[in-house]
Scaffold this motif. Structure first.
Motif, mmCIF file in Angstrom:
data_model
loop_
_atom_site.group_PDB
_atom_site.id
_atom_site.type_symbol
_atom_site.label_atom_id
_atom_site.label_comp_id
_atom_site.label_asym_id
_atom_site.label_seq_id
_atom_site.Cartn_x
_atom_site.Cartn_y
_atom_site.Cartn_z
ATOM 1 N N ASP A 59 59.968 34.082 81.923
ATOM 2 C CA ASP A 59 59.282 33.713 83.159
ATOM 3 C C ASP A 59 58.681 34.954 83.823
ATOM 4 O O ASP A 59 58.848 36.067 83.358
ATOM 5 N N TYR A 60 57.943 34.733 84.903
ATOM 6 C CA TYR A 60 57.329 35.829 85.657
ATOM 7 C C TYR A 60 58.392 36.508 86.507
ATOM 8 O O TYR A 60 58.584 36.166 87.655
ATOM 9 N N ASP A 61 59.097 37.477 85.945
ATOM 10 C CA ASP A 61 60.114 38.147 86.750
ATOM 11 C C ASP A 61 59.868 39.639 86.880
ATOM 12 O O ASP A 61 60.629 40.341 87.527
ATOM 13 N N GLY A 62 58.811 40.144 86.257
ATOM 14 C CA GLY A 62 58.498 41.558 86.348
ATOM 15 C C GLY A 62 59.386 42.442 85.511
ATOM 16 O O GLY A 62 59.255 43.654 85.525
ATOM 17 N N ASN A 63 60.315 41.841 84.760
ATOM 18 C CA ASN A 63 61.252 42.590 83.932
ATOM 19 C C ASN A 63 60.947 42.277 82.474
ATOM 20 O O ASN A 63 61.309 41.217 81.975
ATOM 21 N N THR A 64 60.290 43.194 81.776
ATOM 22 C CA THR A 64 59.923 42.931 80.385
ATOM 23 C C THR A 64 61.052 43.233 79.405
ATOM 24 O O THR A 64 60.910 42.977 78.220
ATOM 25 N N SER A 65 62.191 43.742 79.890
ATOM 26 C CA SER A 65 63.302 44.010 78.977
ATOM 27 C C SER A 65 63.983 42.723 78.530
ATOM 28 O O SER A 65 64.677 42.704 77.517
ATOM 29 N N ASP A 66 63.784 41.616 79.261
ATOM 30 C CA ASP A 66 64.404 40.344 78.879
ATOM 31 C C ASP A 66 63.399 39.378 78.259
ATOM 32 O O ASP A 66 63.692 38.214 78.046
ATOM 33 N N GLY A 67 62.205 39.852 77.958
ATOM 34 C CA GLY A 67 61.152 39.025 77.382
ATOM 35 C C GLY A 67 59.844 39.338 78.070
ATOM 36 O O GLY A 67 59.811 39.973 79.126
ATOM 37 N N ALA A 68 58.766 38.910 77.461
ATOM 38 C CA ALA A 68 57.435 39.226 77.986
ATOM 39 C C ALA A 68 57.086 38.367 79.187
ATOM 40 O O ALA A 68 57.386 37.175 79.211
ATOM 41 N N ASP A 69 56.472 38.981 80.181
ATOM 42 C CA ASP A 69 55.884 38.203 81.271
ATOM 43 C C ASP A 69 54.556 37.648 80.764
ATOM 44 O O ASP A 69 53.868 38.273 79.954
ATOM 45 N N VAL A 105 64.689 30.908 91.379
ATOM 46 C CA VAL A 105 65.411 31.174 90.137
ATOM 47 C C VAL A 105 65.380 32.667 89.848
ATOM 48 O O VAL A 105 66.376 33.264 89.473
ATOM 49 N N ASP A 106 64.201 33.303 90.059
ATOM 50 C CA ASP A 106 64.088 34.733 89.802
ATOM 51 C C ASP A 106 65.000 35.540 90.716
ATOM 52 O O ASP A 106 65.583 36.529 90.303
ATOM 53 N N ALA A 107 65.119 35.122 91.974
ATOM 54 C CA ALA A 107 65.944 35.853 92.929
ATOM 55 C C ALA A 107 67.429 35.683 92.632
ATOM 56 O O ALA A 107 68.237 36.540 92.933
#
Length: 142
Positions: A59-69, A105-107
């Motif tokens: 998802d759009y979370d700004g964290n690419t270490s857990d998968g691609a945005d 969900v992101d928060a």
């Protein structure tokens, strides 16, 4: 009603872009908890080089270490159709979710991640001036 506004400006050469479009079948859309309220979204991930592994949808979370945005996304209409336009030519992965990105969900890092179908997405090779078709169907019952 929830809205996801991610203000982004991209400048593209219209001679070098294509589109990804398709249909999400009714069985897959109706299997979603939010359906018939929200038929979901299709996310597009990439581009990536043919020598690299395809991006893992996230998802759009700004964290690419857990998968691609996602590079882009499109809402699925009531007939199951979607279109993502102005996509630079290249290799991408498309994935459908009936649970579009939700900032609550992101928060909440204890909440489950957005679920995609298929989990690793579907390859989409976009060519300039062309529309690449990527349809999503429900997996057969097990």
């Amino acid at each position: 009603q929830n809205y996801l506004l991610k203000p982004v400006v991209r400048v593209v050469d219209t001679l070098q872009v294509g589109a990804v479009a398709g249909n999400v079948d009714l069985a897959l859309r109706t299997a979603c908890a939010e359906s018939p309220v929200a038929p979901g979204s299709v996310y597009l991930f990439g581009p990536y080089a043919s020598t690299d592994s395809p991006p893992v949808p996230d998802d759009y979370d700004g964290n690419t270490s857990d998968g691609a945005d996602a590079l882009a996304s499109a809402l699925v209409d009531d007939a199951g159709n979607y279109t993502i336009g102005f996509v630079p030519a290249g290799k991408y992965v498309a994935a459908y979710t009936c649970d579009p990105d939700d900032t609550t969900v992101d928060a909440d890092t204890t909440a489950p991640a957005v679920n995609f179908t298929p989990p690793n997405g579907t390859p989409a090779d976009v060519a300039a001036g062309a529309t690449t078709t990527v349809d999503f169907v429900a997996p057969p019952p097990t």
